[in-house]
Design an enzyme around this catalytic site. Structure first.
Site, mmCIF file in Angstrom:
data_model
loop_
_atom_site.group_PDB
_atom_site.id
_atom_site.type_symbol
_atom_site.label_atom_id
_atom_site.label_comp_id
_atom_site.label_asym_id
_atom_site.label_seq_id
_atom_site.Cartn_x
_atom_site.Cartn_y
_atom_site.Cartn_z
ATOM 1 N N SER A 22 -7.514 -13.027 -0.525
ATOM 2 C CA SER A 22 -7.892 -12.098 -1.517
ATOM 3 C C SER A 22 -9.092 -12.925 -2.422
ATOM 4 O O SER A 22 -9.840 -12.050 -2.757
ATOM 5 C CB SER A 22 -6.897 -11.422 -1.949
ATOM 6 O OG SER A 22 -6.245 -10.667 -0.939
ATOM 7 N N THR A 67 1.747 -8.611 -2.694
ATOM 8 C CA THR A 67 1.776 -9.041 -1.184
ATOM 9 C C THR A 67 3.261 -9.060 -0.712
ATOM 10 O O THR A 67 4.218 -9.111 -1.606
ATOM 11 C CB THR A 67 0.936 -9.952 -0.616
ATOM 12 O OG1 THR A 67 0.862 -10.068 0.739
ATOM 13 C CG2 THR A 67 1.023 -11.352 -1.163
ATOM 14 N N LYS A 71 5.903 -5.586 -1.870
ATOM 15 C CA LYS A 71 5.260 -4.181 -1.895
ATOM 16 C C LYS A 71 6.045 -3.044 -2.146
ATOM 17 O O LYS A 71 5.536 -2.333 -2.626
ATOM 18 C CB LYS A 71 4.465 -4.240 -0.550
ATOM 19 C CG LYS A 71 3.378 -5.091 -0.323
ATOM 20 C CD LYS A 71 2.651 -4.749 1.165
ATOM 21 C CE LYS A 71 1.380 -5.846 1.367
ATOM 22 N NZ LYS A 71 0.808 -5.454 2.447
ATOM 23 N N ASN A 92 0.424 -1.912 -2.860
ATOM 24 C CA ASN A 92 -0.354 -3.256 -2.880
ATOM 25 C C ASN A 92 -1.346 -3.569 -3.971
ATOM 26 O O ASN A 92 -1.986 -4.380 -3.890
ATOM 27 C CB ASN A 92 -0.992 -3.309 -1.359
ATOM 28 C CG ASN A 92 -2.308 -2.771 -1.344
ATOM 29 O OD1 ASN A 92 -2.402 -1.632 -1.551
ATOM 30 N ND2 ASN A 92 -3.260 -3.327 -0.825
ATOM 31 N N ASP A 107 -3.969 -0.480 1.791
ATOM 32 C CA ASP A 107 -3.780 -0.999 2.845
ATOM 33 C C ASP A 107 -4.226 0.115 3.900
ATOM 34 O O ASP A 107 -4.949 -0.190 4.857
ATOM 35 C CB ASP A 107 -2.429 -1.332 3.115
ATOM 36 C CG ASP A 107 -2.109 -2.840 2.713
ATOM 37 O OD1 ASP A 107 -3.199 -3.681 2.379
ATOM 38 O OD2 ASP A 107 -0.745 -3.007 2.189
ATOM 39 N N GLY A 131 5.198 -0.744 17.375
ATOM 40 C CA GLY A 131 6.144 -1.305 16.218
ATOM 41 C C GLY A 131 6.618 -0.099 15.416
ATOM 42 O O GLY A 131 6.306 1.004 15.427
ATOM 43 N N GLY A 133 7.899 -1.462 12.073
ATOM 44 C CA GLY A 133 8.419 -2.120 10.843
ATOM 45 C C GLY A 133 7.687 -1.510 9.543
ATOM 46 O O GLY A 133 7.014 -0.294 9.614
ATOM 47 N N TYR A 229 -5.176 -10.510 12.526
ATOM 48 C CA TYR A 229 -6.356 -11.046 12.384
ATOM 49 C C TYR A 229 -6.463 -12.582 12.652
ATOM 50 O O TYR A 229 -7.543 -13.394 12.637
ATOM 51 C CB TYR A 229 -7.228 -10.690 11.058
ATOM 52 C CG TYR A 229 -6.657 -11.041 10.015
ATOM 53 C CD1 TYR A 229 -6.671 -12.325 9.582
ATOM 54 C CD2 TYR A 229 -5.938 -10.005 9.224
ATOM 55 C CE1 TYR A 229 -6.057 -12.399 8.069
ATOM 56 C CE2 TYR A 229 -5.380 -10.430 8.067
ATOM 57 C CZ TYR A 229 -5.482 -11.729 7.465
ATOM 58 O OH TYR A 229 -4.684 -11.765 6.316
ATOM 59 N N GLY A 250 -7.734 -7.130 12.895
ATOM 60 C CA GLY A 250 -7.532 -6.645 11.464
ATOM 61 C C GLY A 250 -8.174 -7.133 10.507
ATOM 62 O O GLY A 250 -7.857 -6.754 9.011
HETATM 63 P P1 ATR Z 1 5.773 -5.811 9.179
HETATM 64 O O1 ATR Z 1 6.169 -5.603 7.810
HETATM 65 O O2 ATR Z 1 4.693 -6.670 9.651
HETATM 66 O O3 ATR Z 1 5.709 -4.576 9.840
HETATM 67 P P2 ATR Z 1 8.615 -5.966 10.346
HETATM 68 O O4 ATR Z 1 9.008 -4.927 9.225
HETATM 69 O O5 ATR Z 1 9.612 -7.169 10.193
HETATM 70 O O6 ATR Z 1 7.356 -6.522 9.554
HETATM 71 O O7 ATR Z 1 8.447 -5.234 11.476
HETATM 72 C C1 ATR Z 1 8.075 -6.174 12.711
HETATM 73 C C2 ATR Z 1 7.894 -5.230 13.847
HETATM 74 O O8 ATR Z 1 7.527 -6.195 14.877
HETATM 75 C C3 ATR Z 1 8.869 -4.318 14.260
HETATM 76 O O9 ATR Z 1 8.618 -3.320 14.877
HETATM 77 C C4 ATR Z 1 9.737 -5.209 15.385
HETATM 78 O O10 ATR Z 1 10.465 -4.843 16.427
HETATM 79 P P3 ATR Z 1 11.811 -4.223 16.051
HETATM 80 O O11 ATR Z 1 12.004 -3.289 15.224
HETATM 81 O O12 ATR Z 1 12.491 -4.250 17.439
HETATM 82 O O13 ATR Z 1 12.500 -5.638 15.384
HETATM 83 C C5 ATR Z 1 8.311 -5.912 16.042
HETATM 84 N N1 ATR Z 1 8.502 -7.248 16.777
HETATM 85 C C6 ATR Z 1 8.963 -8.412 16.080
HETATM 86 N N2 ATR Z 1 9.323 -9.327 16.884
HETATM 87 C C7 ATR Z 1 9.264 -8.749 18.083
HETATM 88 C C8 ATR Z 1 9.416 -9.110 19.419
HETATM 89 N N3 ATR Z 1 9.555 -10.499 19.778
HETATM 90 N N4 ATR Z 1 9.316 -8.485 20.360
HETATM 91 C C9 ATR Z 1 8.953 -7.038 20.108
HETATM 92 N N5 ATR Z 1 8.889 -6.456 18.963
HETATM 93 C C10 ATR Z 1 8.928 -7.191 17.863
#
Ligand code: ATR
Length: 287
Positions: A22, A67, A71, A92, A107, A131, A133, A229, A250
């Site tokens: 940043s 960050t 957040k 953010n 973001d 994903g 998360g 990225y 990204g």
């Molecule tokens: P972020 O803030 O980067 O989104 P997060 O909230 O911890 O980080 O989310 C991580 C994501 O990556 C989730 O979707 C996670 O899947 P789960 O909900 O099943 O945990 C996914 N992820 C992380 N490691 C993984 C792995 N080895 N295989 C598949 N999915 C994974």
């Protein structure tokens, strides 16, 4: 640049902050636009975020980025919050307002502008989102708001995708997010999709990993956008390309979230030429 009595300060609150790009984004923009502004990273220890925000307000810092891991936590320390940031549940960017700061989420607008700059559209698209998360949840909301036809949210843990889908669908008032277990990806309807990679799988140093490695999955993808990225080209991107699709990383999302924050702080519009100049400098870091 020369720092003088009128120099305004912006910065980043996070932990860790050592590897942030940043400062490069904002100090390059200040230099190019001729603004007397400096951007510095601030390491905030666990449990001291409230003090940091109050201290920043007392010092009249012009603006802040926030960050990992703050957040969501920062929301409790704001005077005001923008509607999109409130819906996403993550902030953010802080912009100074009477008595403190107003929170924004650049973001997601950053991702949208990055996609626009590459000619990728969301409206009317069938999207696959890997994903569920924090990052994927925000992307799901963005896709829903920007008019995606359907978003198949694939996650290793189905329950998490279900929870996010329910929440986002409730907020936008239509059943646009469809949760699915990653293991069931062969059940995706035939067709060509825009796929957004929002898991942390493939992030350096685990550059040989991808959430899905099955060829039949990549045959369904016309465009892949990875939020990662580093590395410059993820395994997901390589697989998309190997099956004839276009793939993007990204870095432009990172660029534009910064550009939009800079625009909010300085009440200006950054030209595409200036954004591209910053991008070129960022990209040099990876080549
Ligand atoms: P972020 O803030 O980067 O989104 P997060 O909230 O911890 O980080 O989310 C991580 C994501 O990556 C989730 O979707 C996670 O899947 P789960 O909900 O099943 O945990 C996914 N992820 C992380 N490691 C993984 C792995 N080895 N295989 C598949 N999915 C994974």
């Amino acid at each position: 640049m020369e720092i003088d009595g009128k120099t305004r300060t912006c910065g980043l609150l996070g932990n860790p902050v050592e590897h942030t790009l940043s400062p490069m984004i904002h100090n390059t923009l200040a230099e190019r636009l001729g603004h007397d502004l400096v951007y510095v990273p601030f390491l905030v220890e666990k449990g001291r975020l409230g003090e940091a925000v109050a201290g920043a307000a007392a010092l009249q810092l012009l603006g802040l980025n926030v960050t990992v891991p703050y957040k969501s936590e920062v929301i409790a320390h704001l005077r005001e919050i923008d509607g999109l940031a409130e819906d996403i549940g993550a902030v953010n960017t802080l912009v100074r307002c009477a008595g403190g700061y107003k929170g924004y989420n650049t973001d997601m607008e950053g991702l949208y502008r990055a996609m626009e700059s590459e000619g990728i559209r969301i409206r009317g698209e069938s999207v696959i989102l890997l994903g569920a998360g924090g990052a994927a949840r925000a992307v799901a909301y963005l896709c829903a708001v920007k008019g995606a036809d359907k978003v198949w949210m694939l996650n290793r843990t189905l329950e998490k995708a279900r929870t996010v889908a329910e929440e986002v669908n409730g907020k936008v008032g239509r059943a646009v997010i469809c949760p699915m277990s990653t293991a069931d990806h062969r059940m995706l309807p035939e067709g060509k999709y825009l796929a957004i990679q929002g898991t942390s799988v493939g992030l350096a140093p685990n550059t040989e990993d991808a959430a899905i490695t099955d060829d039949t999955f990549y045959e369904k993808i016309h465009t892949g956008f990875d939020l990662i990225y580093s590395p410059w080209e993820t395994k997901f991107m390589r697989l998309v390309k190997a099956h004839g699709g276009e793939a993007y990383n990204g870095l432009k999302m990172l660029l534009y979230q910064g550009v939009i924050a800079y625009e909010l702080w300085n009440d200006v519009r950054v030209s595409e030429e200036d954004a591209q100049a910053v991008y070129d400098r960022l990209r040099d870091r990876f080549r």
